[in-house]
Design a protein around this motif. Structure first.
Motif, PDB file in Angstrom:
ATOM      1  N   GLN A  80       0.859  -1.204   0.000  1.00  0.00           N
ATOM      2  CA  GLN A  80       0.000   0.000   0.000  1.00  0.00           C
ATOM      3  C   GLN A  80       0.889   1.247   0.000  1.00  0.00           C
ATOM      4  N   ILE A  81       0.518   2.221  -0.838  1.00  0.00           N
ATOM      5  CA  ILE A  81       1.289   3.462  -0.960  1.00  0.00           C
ATOM      6  C   ILE A  81       0.353   4.642  -0.693  1.00  0.00           C
ATOM      7  N   VAL A  85       8.954  -4.523  -5.813  1.00  0.00           N
ATOM      8  CA  VAL A  85       9.721  -5.161  -4.749  1.00  0.00           C
ATOM      9  C   VAL A  85      10.113  -6.567  -5.193  1.00  0.00           C
ATOM     10  N   ASP A  86      11.390  -6.930  -4.967  1.00  0.00           N
ATOM     11  CA  ASP A  86      11.834  -8.303  -5.207  1.00  0.00           C
ATOM     12  C   ASP A  86      11.753  -9.070  -3.897  1.00  0.00           C
ATOM     13  N   VAL A  87      11.041 -10.182  -3.927  1.00  0.00           N
ATOM     14  CA  VAL A  87      10.867 -11.001  -2.726  1.00  0.00           C
ATOM     15  C   VAL A  87      11.607 -12.315  -2.921  1.00  0.00           C
ATOM     16  N   ARG A  88      12.447 -12.682  -1.940  1.00  0.00           N
ATOM     17  CA  ARG A  88      13.182 -13.948  -2.030  1.00  0.00           C
ATOM     18  C   ARG A  88      13.108 -14.685  -0.704  1.00  0.00           C
ATOM     19  N   GLY A  89      13.107 -16.020  -0.789  1.00  0.00           N
ATOM     20  CA  GLY A  89      13.132 -16.855   0.411  1.00  0.00           C
ATOM     21  C   GLY A  89      13.387 -18.290   0.010  1.00  0.00           C
ATOM     22  N   GLN A 108       4.379  -5.467  -7.571  1.00  0.00           N
ATOM     23  CA  GLN A 108       4.337  -4.041  -7.917  1.00  0.00           C
ATOM     24  C   GLN A 108       3.039  -3.424  -7.412  1.00  0.00           C
ATOM     25  N   GLN A 109       3.111  -2.138  -7.181  1.00  0.00           N
ATOM     26  CA  GLN A 109       1.894  -1.430  -6.744  1.00  0.00           C
ATOM     27  C   GLN A 109       2.055   0.046  -7.066  1.00  0.00           C
ATOM     28  N   ASP A 110       0.933   0.700  -7.342  1.00  0.00           N
ATOM     29  CA  ASP A 110       1.016   2.164  -7.464  1.00  0.00           C
ATOM     30  C   ASP A 110      -0.044   2.806  -6.567  1.00  0.00           C
ATOM     31  N   ALA A 111       0.154   4.085  -6.327  1.00  0.00           N
ATOM     32  CA  ALA A 111      -0.699   4.809  -5.371  1.00  0.00           C
ATOM     33  C   ALA A 111      -2.146   4.806  -5.830  1.00  0.00           C
TER      34      ALA A 111
END
Length: 854
Positions: free
Chosen positions: A223-224, A477-481, A493-496
Motif C-alpha cells: 500500500q502506498i 519489490v523483489d521477494v526472495r526466500g 508491484q503497486q502504485d498509489a
C-alpha cells in the motif's frame, strides 16, 4: 463509588490496515457535597504507545504534553520538591500496563478523561488480535465499546469475545463484516452489567478480545499513501519446512518443584506435536551440562517414545552453567549441518529456558552474549524463555535479539506449562527461511527491517518505508526466500492509484495512518537495536528513536507525558512513562545484614504502650543509611516461608501465634512468631525452635534442649550455641548464620505470650536465588522517598516511596532491634509499608503461606 459517578465510558477503536487507533473516554460527576478525588484508571497493551491524554474539568481542558524523558524528569523533580504527586504508568499484568491519573473536583463538577493509544496488530495463528481491558469498577449508565475495521484486502472472518461475557451478555455483542469493513459494538445496559438482579457490583471485569483475518489472493499486499508505503507479506499454502530444534533447559536447584514439573508437562505435550521430518535434542544444564543424545535425532515414533521417558526422569539440583548449556546446543547444531545429518532446506532453532542467572563456568553475561553470538554466527535463531522474576531479563532479551530471536517471560503461575507450549506453537511451523524483501535503494529512505531468518505459518512480515520523493506513486519489490522444496522468488508491484481505489470507502481512515504505522514500527525496531548496541551506535539509535517519538507524539521508553492538573490541585504535575519489560534495576551492593524481627513492643517498655501492631519485618538498606519495615497480619497457626534457598538447600519457615485472647480494643490482632523451623537439605538437618524448647534433628536422630540450657553443639558443617534464656546462634557449613531471640513476657500477663525473633547474619553466603518473605531482600534493594507530608499521627509523617517500580504511601516510624539488648532493644528508624508489604514484596503475602514447618 464514594459520591463519584462514572456516567459514561466509551472505548472507540479504529483499525486500518492492522494499525489500531484507540480512544478511551470516561466522564464522571461528583454527586457529593464536598470536593472529591476522581480516578481515571485504565490498562492498555504493553505493545501500544500512548499518543494523547487530556482532562476536561467544567469546560476547561488540561492536555498532556509529550517531552524528552530528561526534560520531563526535571519537571517531575520540581513538582516533587513542591510536595506534589506524579508517576502515572506502571507495568501491570502479563500483557498490560496501567495508566492512572487522579484529580480533585468540586461538588457537582464534571470531568472528562480522554486517553489515546496506538499499536500495530500482529498476526499469530492466522489471526490479528486486539485486546481491550474492561474494568470500570462500577456500573456505568452509558458504557460502550465500538470497533471499526477497514482492510483494503477484504475481511474473511471477524470474532469478538470477553472473559466476563455471560450468556445474557452474549447477545449484546453486535458484529457485522462485509467486503473491506468490519464493525463490532458492545453496549450493555445498567441491568445487564449487574453481577445479580439487585447487585451494585459490575460484571464487566476482564479482557475483551477482537480477532480477524484478511483475504489473501496473493502472497503479499503493498500500500502506498502520501510518500510512505507498507508491505504485508504472508504467503499461504506453502509446504512446511522441517525443523531442527534444540531445547536447552535449566535444571538447577531453583527449578525444583512446580517449575520443573510444569516444564516436563509442556515438553511432553510438545513431543506430541513434533513432526516426523523434524530433528531434535535436549541439553540440560545445572552445575554440569548433559545431553540426551550426542547428535540431533530424527523424530521417529521410537525416538519420541524414548524422549518421553527421558523427559519424565528429568530432575533439578545444583547451580547454573548457562553458558555451557547453550554452547553445547550450538555445537550439536553445527555438527549436524557440517555432517549433513539434517536437510539443507530446514529451519534450525534453539529454545533456551532458565529461571535464574549464570553462576558456574562463565558467569559474566557480557562474555556469554559475545561467545553465543560468535558461535551462532547468524545461522540459527535463539529464543530465550525467562521463568519467573529471578532472571536477568535484559540479558536474555539482548542475547535473543542478537541472534534473530526474541525473549519471552514465562509467569510462574498454574498455567506456566500452557505458556511454554503456546510459545512453541508460535515457532513450530516454519514455512520459509532467509526471507528478503528488496526495495530500490535509490527510491526508498528509512526502511524498517527487511530481512528475516524465518517466516512462520499463521504470522506476517511487515515492512514500511518512506520514499525519497514524496510524490512517487509506484513501487516494485523483489521477494526472495528458501522454501521446503525450492527457492521462492518473485516481483510485486503497486502504485498509489491502486491503493487509492482500494481506499475509496475511506471514512474509517484516521490521519496519515501509513506514516504513523511506519513511525511506530521504526521506533519499535530502533528501541530493540538500542538494547544490544553500545557507544556511539547506541547514542545514534537513541537520538533517532527520540526524535521520532517526539515528532509523532508517542510515549516510549525515551519520552514522558507531563500532565498538569488545575489550580485547585496546586497545578500538580503527573508523569506518564513507558515501563520496560526488563524492569529490574541494577542496585548498589548491599553491605550490611538484612534482618527480620518479630516484635510487638506494646508490652515491653512503657514508652511504647501506645504502639499497636508494630512491624514484624525490618530491612536494612545501608546505602541509604535507612530501613524499610512491614508487617504481615495473618491468623494464628498460619505458617509463612521466610527464607528459601534452592541452591544451598536452606529454608526457614515461621508459624504465627496470637495473644491469649482477642484484644477488643485493637482493629488488627497482634501476631508473633511462636515456632521457627530452620532446615538444611544438604546436611539433612532440621531445627525446631519454640519459646519453650529447641529440637535438632539430624537424619532420624533427635536431640532436645530447653531455653534453661547453655549449650555449644558442633557437628559436621553445623554449630549451635544456646545462650540461656536469651538467644541461640545457628551457623551452617557454608557460612550462613541465624540468631533466634527469645522474648519472654510476664507469665500472668492477661494478653501476651512468649515469642521469637529471627535475625540473619552473613546472608550473602546464601545464593542469589534465595527468596521468601525475608530472603528476597538479601539481594540489594533501592528505594526513593518523595513528597514527605503530615500523616494521621503528627509524630509520624507519610511519604511516597518508589520501590520495585511501584509507588507506595509509607509512614515514618521506629522499630526495635533486640540483638544486643533482648530486654529493651535499640530503636531503629524505618519507613513502614502498609497492607502486608504490598508493592514491596514480590507478589502478595499469601503467596508465602506454606502447609508445614518443613
Amino acid at each position: 463509588v464514594d459520591g463519584i459517578e462514572i456516567y459514561s465510558m466509551k472505548i472507540d477503536s479504529k483499525v486500518t490496515s492492522r494499525f489500531a487507533h484507540n480512544v478511551i473516554t470516561s466522564r464522571a460527576v461528583n454527586r457529593g457535597s464536598v470536593s472529591k478525588e476522581v480516578f481515571f484508571d485504565v490498562e492498555l497493551p504493553k505493545t501500544a504507545f500512548i499518543t494523547n491524554f487530556s482532562m476536561t474539568i467544567d469546560g476547561v481542558t488540561y492536555p498532556g504534553i509529550i517531552k524528552e524523558k530528561e526534560a520531563a524528569k526535571k519537571q517531575y523533580e520540581k513538582a516533587v520538591s513542591r510536595g506534589q504527586t506524579a508517576g502515572l504508568v506502571k507495568a501491570s499484568g502479563r500483557k498490560t500496563e496501567k495508566f492512572t491519573v487522579s484529580v480533585n473536583i468540586k461538588a457537582a463538577s464534571k470531568v472528562t478523561f480522554e486517553l489515546t493509544y496506538e499499536e500495530l496488530l500482529k498476526r499469530q495463528f492466522g489471526k490479528y488480535e486486539m485486546f481491550i481491558k474492561v474494568k470500570p469498577k462500577q456500573l456505568v449508565k452509558d458504557f460502550e465499546i465500538e470497533v471499526d475495521i477497514f482492510e483494503p484486502q477484504g475481511i474473511t472472518e471477524l470474532e469478538a469475545e470477553g472473559t466476563f461475557i455471560t450468556n445474557e451478555l452474549q447477545n449484546t455483542i453486535k458484529k457485522t463484516f462485509s467486503g473491506k469493513k468490519g464493525h463490532i459494538s458492545f453496549k450493555p445496559t445498567l441491568d445487564q452489567q449487574r453481577t445479580c438482579a439487585n447487585c451494585s457490583q459490575s460484571v464487566l471485569n476482564g479482557d475483551f478480545t477482537v480477532r480477524y483475518d484478511v483475504k489473501r489472493t496473493t502472497p503479499d499486499n503493498l500500500q502506498i499513501v502520501n510518500g510512505y508505503f507498507v508491505h504485508f507479506f504472508a504467503p499461504t499454502n506453502l509446504p512446511k519446512l522441517s525443523k531442527n530444534i534444540i531445547f536447552v533447559l535449566d535444571t538447577s536447584g531453583s527449578m525444583n518443584g512446580r517449575e520443573i514439573q510444569q516444564t516436563k508437562e509442556a515438553l511432553l505435550k510438545i513431543l506430541k506435536d513434533i513432526k516426523e521430518d523434524d530433528f531434535f535434542n535436549f541439553i540440560l544444564f545445572n552445575s554440569e551440562v548433559s545431553t540426551w543424545k550426542e547428535t540431533l535425532i530424527k523424530a521417529t515414533p521410537e525416538n519420541l517414545d524414548e524422549a518421553r521417558k527421558f523427559v519424565r526422569q528429568i530432575s533439578a539440583q545444583g547451580m547454573t552453567n548457562l553458558h555451557g548449556g547453550l554452547m553445547r546446543g550450538i555445537d550439536i547444531l553445527n555438527a549436524a549441518h557440517e555432517e549433513n545429518l539434517v536437510p539443507k532446506r530446514s529451519a534450525s532453532i534453539i529454545i533456551m529456558l532458565t529461571d535464574g542467572q549464570p553462576n558456574v563456568g562463565i558467569s559474566s553475561t557480557q562474555e556469554i552474549e559475545k561467545a553465543v553470538k560468535k558461535a551462532i554466527d547468524g545461522r540459527y535463531t535463539l529464543y530465550n524463555l525467562g521463568f519467573g522474576s529471578g532472571v536477568d531479563y535484559g540479558f536474555l532479551e539482548r542475547m535473543a535479539l542478537d541472534n534473530k530471536g526474541l525473549a519471552r517471560r514465562i509467569y510462574p503461575d498454574s498455567d506456566a506449562a500452557l505458556q511454554l507450549q503456546g510459545f512453541y506453537d508460535e515457532v513450530s511451523n516454519p514455512m520459509l527461511i532467509d526471507v528478503e524483501l528488496n526495495y530500490p535503494e535509490n527510491e526508498i529512505s528509512d526502511l524498517t527491517t527487511n530481512s528475516f531468518k524465518h517466516f512462520y505459518d499463521g504470522s506476517e512480515i511487515v515492512v514500511a518505508g518512506r520514499f525519497v520523493d514524496s510524490n512517487q506513486n509506484h513501487l516494485s519489490v523483489d521477494v526472495r526466500g528458501e522454501g521446503a522444496n525450492d527457492a521462492l522468488s518473485y516481483t510485486t508491484q503497486q502504485d498509489a492509484e491502486q491503493t487509492a481505489q482500494a481506499f475509496q470507502e475511506q471514512q474509517y481512515i484516521f490521519g496519515e495512518y501509513i506514516e504513523r504505522l511506519w513511525a511506530y514500527l521504526t521506533i519499535e525496531q530502533l528501541l530493540e537495536k538500542r538494547l544490544t548496541a553500545t557507544g556511539e551506535e547506541k547514542e545514534r539509535l537513541t537520538a533517532q528513536a527520540l526524535a521520532l517519538s517526539l515528532l509523532y507524539k508517542f510515549v516510549t521508553p525515551l519520552t514522558s507525558m507531563v500532565v498538569t492538573k488545575p489550580e485547585e490541585n496546586n497545578n500538580e504535575e503527573g508523569i506518564a512513562d513507558k515501563p520496560t519489560e526488563a524492569w529490574h534495576v541494577v542496585y548498589a551492593k548491599l553491605l550490611l545484614i538484612v534482618k527480620l524481627v518479630s516484635i510487638k513492643p506494646s508490652f515491653i517498655t512503657k514508652s511504647y504502650e501506645q504502639i499497636d501492631g508494630d512491624p514484624h519485618f525490618i530491612i536494612s538498606v545501608p546505602q541509604k543509611k535507612d530501613a524499610i519495615c512491614f508487617n504481615i497480619n495473618e491468623n494464628p497457626g498460619m505458617i509463612l516461608n521466610l527464607i528459601n534457598d534452592p541452591v544451598t538447600g536452606i529454608t526457614v519457615n515461621g508459624e504465627l501465634i496470637g495473644d491469649k485472647r482477642a484484644n477488643s480494643n485493637a482493629k488488627i490482632q497482634n501476631s508473633y512468631f511462636g515456632k521457627l523451623g530452620i532446615a538444611n537439605k544438604q546436611l539433612d538437618v532440621k531445627l525446631t525452635v519454640t519459646p519453650e524448647t529447641i529440637t535438632i534433628q539430624n537424619g532420624d536422630e533427635k536431640t532436645g534442649f530447653t531455653w534453661l540450657d547453655s549449650v555449644t553443639l558442633q557437628q559436621a558443617g553445623l554449630t549451635l550455641i544456646i545462650n540461656r534464656k536469651k538467644n541461640l546462634v545457628l551457623s551452617m557449613g557454608n557460612g550462613a548464620s541465624f540468631v533466634v531471640v527469645l522474648h519472654q513476657v510476664w507469665k500472668k500477663h492477661p494478653l501476651h505470650q512468649d515469642f521469637l525473633g529471627l535475625y540473619t547474619l552473613k546472608s550473602d553466603k546464601l545464593s542469589e536465588r534465595t527468596h521468601g518473605l525475608l530472603g528476597q531482600f538479601f539481594r540489594p534493594i533501592d528505594f526513593t522517598i518523595l513528597e514527605i507530608h503530615p500523616g494521621s499521627d503528627p509524630k509520624k509523617p507519610d511519604a511516597t516511596m518508589i520501590v520495585k517500580n511501584n509507588e507506595l504511601t509509607v509512614t515514618r516510624g521506629w522499630q526495635k532491634d533486640y540483638r544486643r539488648d533482648p530486654k529493651h532493644g535499640v530503636d531503629v528508624p524505618c519507613w513502614f509499608v502498609h497492607d502486608n508489604g504490598a508493592g514491596l514484596i514480590d507478589g502478595v503475602h499469601t503467596d508465602y503461606v506454606v502447609s508445614s514447618l518443613f
